[in-house]
Design a protein around this motif. Structure first.
Motif, PDB file in Angstrom:
ATOM      1  N   GLY A   1       0.617  -1.088  -0.437  1.00  0.00           N
ATOM      2  CA  GLY A   1       0.318  -0.167   0.284  1.00  0.00           C
ATOM      3  C   GLY A   1       0.742   1.433  -0.136  1.00  0.00           C
ATOM      4  O   GLY A   1       1.895   1.310  -0.364  1.00  0.00           O
ATOM      5  N   GLU A   2       0.519   2.119   0.506  1.00  0.00           N
ATOM      6  CA  GLU A   2       0.775   3.785   0.857  1.00  0.00           C
ATOM      7  C   GLU A   2       2.519   3.914   1.425  1.00  0.00           C
ATOM      8  O   GLU A   2       2.923   4.252   1.075  1.00  0.00           O
ATOM      9  N   ALA A   3       1.823   2.622   2.843  1.00  0.00           N
ATOM     10  CA  ALA A   3       3.175   2.783   3.040  1.00  0.00           C
ATOM     11  C   ALA A   3       4.129   1.728   3.457  1.00  0.00           C
ATOM     12  O   ALA A   3       2.797   0.890   5.048  1.00  0.00           O
ATOM     13  N   PRO A   4       4.678   0.580   2.899  1.00  0.00           N
ATOM     14  CA  PRO A   4       5.094  -0.879   2.921  1.00  0.00           C
ATOM     15  C   PRO A   4       5.723  -1.070   4.179  1.00  0.00           C
ATOM     16  O   PRO A   4       6.359  -0.427   4.976  1.00  0.00           O
ATOM     17  N   THR A   5       4.981  -1.571   5.282  1.00  0.00           N
ATOM     18  CA  THR A   5       5.731  -1.416   6.652  1.00  0.00           C
ATOM     19  C   THR A   5       5.640  -3.090   6.805  1.00  0.00           C
ATOM     20  O   THR A   5       4.945  -4.389   6.191  1.00  0.00           O
TER      21      THR A   5
ATOM     22  N   LEU B   1      10.105   0.034   7.420  1.00  0.00           N
ATOM     23  CA  LEU B   1       8.847   1.367   7.055  1.00  0.00           C
ATOM     24  C   LEU B   1       9.726   1.586   5.024  1.00  0.00           C
ATOM     25  O   LEU B   1      10.924   1.633   5.225  1.00  0.00           O
ATOM     26  N   ARG B   2       8.455   1.629   4.703  1.00  0.00           N
ATOM     27  CA  ARG B   2       9.848   1.308   2.611  1.00  0.00           C
ATOM     28  C   ARG B   2       9.227   2.993   2.090  1.00  0.00           C
ATOM     29  O   ARG B   2       8.154   3.679   2.282  1.00  0.00           O
ATOM     30  N   LEU B   3      10.488   3.747   1.576  1.00  0.00           N
ATOM     31  CA  LEU B   3      10.579   5.361   1.888  1.00  0.00           C
ATOM     32  C   LEU B   3      10.137   5.383   0.024  1.00  0.00           C
ATOM     33  O   LEU B   3      10.335   4.296  -0.436  1.00  0.00           O
ATOM     34  N   THR B   4       9.676   6.134  -0.305  1.00  0.00           N
ATOM     35  CA  THR B   4       9.405   6.465  -1.832  1.00  0.00           C
ATOM     36  C   THR B   4      10.701   7.054  -2.362  1.00  0.00           C
ATOM     37  O   THR B   4      10.430   7.350  -3.782  1.00  0.00           O
ATOM     38  N   THR B   5      11.473   7.143  -2.175  1.00  0.00           N
ATOM     39  CA  THR B   5      12.735   7.616  -2.262  1.00  0.00           C
ATOM     40  C   THR B   5      14.226   6.987  -1.605  1.00  0.00           C
ATOM     41  O   THR B   5      14.265   7.049  -0.279  1.00  0.00           O
ATOM     42  N   PRO B   6      14.934   7.215  -2.354  1.00  0.00           N
ATOM     43  CA  PRO B   6      16.410   5.827  -1.900  1.00  0.00           C
ATOM     44  C   PRO B   6      17.026   7.533  -0.922  1.00  0.00           C
ATOM     45  O   PRO B   6      17.212   8.403  -1.812  1.00  0.00           O
ATOM     46  N   LEU B   7      17.149   7.619   0.179  1.00  0.00           N
ATOM     47  CA  LEU B   7      18.207   8.549   1.281  1.00  0.00           C
ATOM     48  C   LEU B   7      19.574   8.237   1.735  1.00  0.00           C
ATOM     49  O   LEU B   7      19.860   6.868   1.890  1.00  0.00           O
ATOM     50  N   PRO B   8      20.419   8.687   1.928  1.00  0.00           N
ATOM     51  CA  PRO B   8      21.632   8.799   2.755  1.00  0.00           C
ATOM     52  C   PRO B   8      20.980   8.197   4.073  1.00  0.00           C
ATOM     53  O   PRO B   8      20.786   7.912   4.367  1.00  0.00           O
TER      54      PRO B   8
ATOM     55  N   THR C   1       3.459   4.171  16.348  1.00  0.00           N
ATOM     56  CA  THR C   1       3.963   4.130  15.908  1.00  0.00           C
ATOM     57  C   THR C   1       4.706   4.810  14.528  1.00  0.00           C
ATOM     58  O   THR C   1       5.152   5.822  13.675  1.00  0.00           O
ATOM     59  N   VAL C   2       4.559   3.516  13.791  1.00  0.00           N
ATOM     60  CA  VAL C   2       4.483   3.475  12.605  1.00  0.00           C
ATOM     61  C   VAL C   2       3.342   4.436  11.416  1.00  0.00           C
ATOM     62  O   VAL C   2       3.723   5.181  10.910  1.00  0.00           O
ATOM     63  N   GLU C   3       2.441   4.469  11.707  1.00  0.00           N
ATOM     64  CA  GLU C   3       1.145   5.703  11.944  1.00  0.00           C
ATOM     65  C   GLU C   3       1.601   7.155  11.415  1.00  0.00           C
ATOM     66  O   GLU C   3       1.297   7.583  10.537  1.00  0.00           O
ATOM     67  N   ALA C   4       2.208   7.363  12.754  1.00  0.00           N
ATOM     68  CA  ALA C   4       2.902   8.641  12.957  1.00  0.00           C
ATOM     69  C   ALA C   4       4.287   9.179  12.635  1.00  0.00           C
ATOM     70  O   ALA C   4       3.923   9.683  11.876  1.00  0.00           O
ATOM     71  N   LEU C   5       4.821   7.876  12.199  1.00  0.00           N
ATOM     72  CA  LEU C   5       6.370   8.446  11.438  1.00  0.00           C
ATOM     73  C   LEU C   5       5.680   8.210   9.283  1.00  0.00           C
ATOM     74  O   LEU C   5       6.447   9.205   8.946  1.00  0.00           O
ATOM     75  N   SER C   6       5.385   7.596   9.093  1.00  0.00           N
ATOM     76  CA  SER C   6       4.824   7.243   7.344  1.00  0.00           C
ATOM     77  C   SER C   6       4.265   9.129   7.597  1.00  0.00           C
ATOM     78  O   SER C   6       4.370   8.935   6.414  1.00  0.00           O
TER      79      SER C   6
ATOM     80  N   ARG D   1       4.845  11.740   9.157  1.00  0.00           N
ATOM     81  CA  ARG D   1       6.388  12.748   7.894  1.00  0.00           C
ATOM     82  C   ARG D   1       6.957  12.883   7.132  1.00  0.00           C
ATOM     83  O   ARG D   1       7.782  13.246   6.694  1.00  0.00           O
ATOM     84  N   VAL D   2       7.161  11.291   7.420  1.00  0.00           N
ATOM     85  CA  VAL D   2       8.320  11.177   6.270  1.00  0.00           C
ATOM     86  C   VAL D   2       7.880  11.232   5.060  1.00  0.00           C
ATOM     87  O   VAL D   2       9.647  10.795   3.675  1.00  0.00           O
ATOM     88  N   ARG D   3       6.625  11.283   4.613  1.00  0.00           N
ATOM     89  CA  ARG D   3       6.070  11.740   3.146  1.00  0.00           C
ATOM     90  C   ARG D   3       7.145  12.468   2.087  1.00  0.00           C
ATOM     91  O   ARG D   3       7.375  13.181   1.589  1.00  0.00           O
ATOM     92  N   GLN D   4       7.279  13.694   3.496  1.00  0.00           N
ATOM     93  CA  GLN D   4       7.779  15.349   2.513  1.00  0.00           C
ATOM     94  C   GLN D   4       9.394  14.531   2.663  1.00  0.00           C
ATOM     95  O   GLN D   4       9.900  15.122   1.531  1.00  0.00           O
ATOM     96  N   TRP D   5      10.141  13.275   2.527  1.00  0.00           N
ATOM     97  CA  TRP D   5      11.086  12.860   2.099  1.00  0.00           C
ATOM     98  C   TRP D   5      11.548  13.077   0.670  1.00  0.00           C
ATOM     99  O   TRP D   5      12.329  12.485   0.401  1.00  0.00           O
ATOM    100  N   ALA D   6      10.212  12.676   0.259  1.00  0.00           N
ATOM    101  CA  ALA D   6       9.805  11.741  -1.063  1.00  0.00           C
ATOM    102  C   ALA D   6      10.476  12.924  -2.087  1.00  0.00           C
ATOM    103  O   ALA D   6      10.889  12.927  -3.487  1.00  0.00           O
TER     104      ALA D   6
END
Length: 357
Positions: A146-150, A175-182, A281-286, A288-293
């Motif tokens: 789904g939108e936030a693979p976990t 948590l799977r992110l939408t883009t690779p990060l450092p 916790t997963v829901e709260a972090l997911s 917020r970290v969407r902006q990392w995309a």
């Protein structure tokens, strides 16, 4: 998200349990002969000793060999059945599949997938890539797409073999992110002891980055050299506050396109309250970290586009990914065991000095 935790504690349908047990692999539910063999190896000598004592006569045995030795001779007779029963109960509990069945039903009731065991999971985190690792596997893996693979699971890593065999056990949330990060690590200060991090690897201290506010009281942040500005971009005050409020007890790693929460001990359990905490916790972090995309690594080229030299390349034209030196943090040797070995040698040397000189 409303969780249905009833399958973790409700009465079990025995017919459904029997059908479920047949689907479990032998690595999770060993064959009965595998269970009974260790018990038999203990039971046979026990029966032999009982027969011997019966033939001689317990009273004659004690009278013939008075003192401590006669008492010590009965220690194996007492301990053998205790050990055998303990092994049998433990093995039968492992075979009954109740734990796996409950977690599988919990996963199904909440639209998750369940895997009882996954050998060498293809995940990039530090607990999955230990030096000298001989085997590794994740158990009770609960996951969703789904939108936030976990993924939430327990992980066991075996390093070395024989007398040098060491088993490391962790619980993790991925948590799977939408883009690779450092590669960024947040070392939770709450679970450190004696000034030593609970992380499975030692990170080079030069990569430590101090952030504003009281964030450093909760986490020690490590990022690759040259990525300090990127870490500050990613960890805005609202992100830092969310991590402090929801994940201060976890060690956290961002690597490739994953965010991991690590804990020493199991996370995929039969505890309803723990599941509520984890998924909250997963829901709260997911959220917020969407902006990392939107993050892009300026060290990569602009995907072959012909932009004038020195021009500000728009974000949409940048390639996703991380430059090679930002993909993994530098590690250092863990000196604790070396210091311990030197202290032990020093103590042994002093002991020899006292005994022979």
């Amino acid at each position: 998200m409303t969780l249905d935790t009833r399958p973790l504690a409700d009465r079990i349908d025995r017919r459904a349990l029997r059908a479920f047990r047949r689907t479990l692999p032998s690595t999770v539910r060993p064959k009965l002969v595998t269970v009974l063999l260790p018990v038999a190896l203990i039971a046979v000598p026990f029966v032999f000793m009982i027969a011997l004592l019966t033939a001689i006569g317990v009273d004659q045995f004690i009278l013939r060999d008075k003192g401590l030795s006669s008492i010590l001779a009965f220690v194996p007779v007492i301990t053998m059945p205790v050990v055998a029963i303990t092994l049998l109960v433990r093995a039968l509990r492992q075979r009954n599949g109740v734990r796996q069945f409950r977690i599988a039903e919990f996963a199904r009731a909440n639209s998750f997938s369940y895997s009882p065991r996954v050998e060498r999971p293809w995940l990039p985190g530090m607990i999955f890539e230990r030096e000298g690792q001989s085997s590794s596997y994740s158990t009770d893996m609960v996951s969703r797409d789904g939108e936030a693979p976990t993924i939430i699971a327990n992980h066991t890593s075996v390093v070395g073999s024989g007398k040098n065999r060491t088993v490391h056990r962790w619980g993790y949330v991925a948590l799977r992110l939408t883009t690779p990060l450092p590669n960024i690590v947040l070392d939770a200060q709450k679970n450190n002891s004696w000034g030593r991090a609970a992380l499975p690897v030692a990170l080079a201290a030069r990569q430590r980055l101090s952030l504003e506010g009281d964030f450093d009281r909760h986490f020690a942040l490590y990022c690759p050299a040259g990525y300090e500005a990127d870490a500050l971009y990613l960890f805005t005050p609202d992100i830092m506050a969310r991590f402090i409020d929801n994940a201060a007890s976890f060690d956290i790693e961002i690597v490739d396109d994953y965010l991991f929460l690590y804990a020493q001990g199991e996370l995929s359990t039969l505890d309803p309250e723990l599941w509520k905490q984890l998924l909250s916790t997963v829901e709260a972090l997911s959220q917020r970290v969407r902006q990392w995309a939107r993050w892009r690594d300026e060290r990569l080229d602009a995907g072959g586009a012909a932009w004038p030299e020195g021009a500000a390349v728009p974000n949409y034209a940048r390639r996703e990914g991380v430059a090679s030196h930002g993909r993994r943090l530098a590690r250092r040797a863990d000196w604790w065991w070396i210091i311990g070995a030197l202290l032990a040698l020093f103590g042994f040397y002093n002991l020899l000095q006292d005994l022979f000189f």
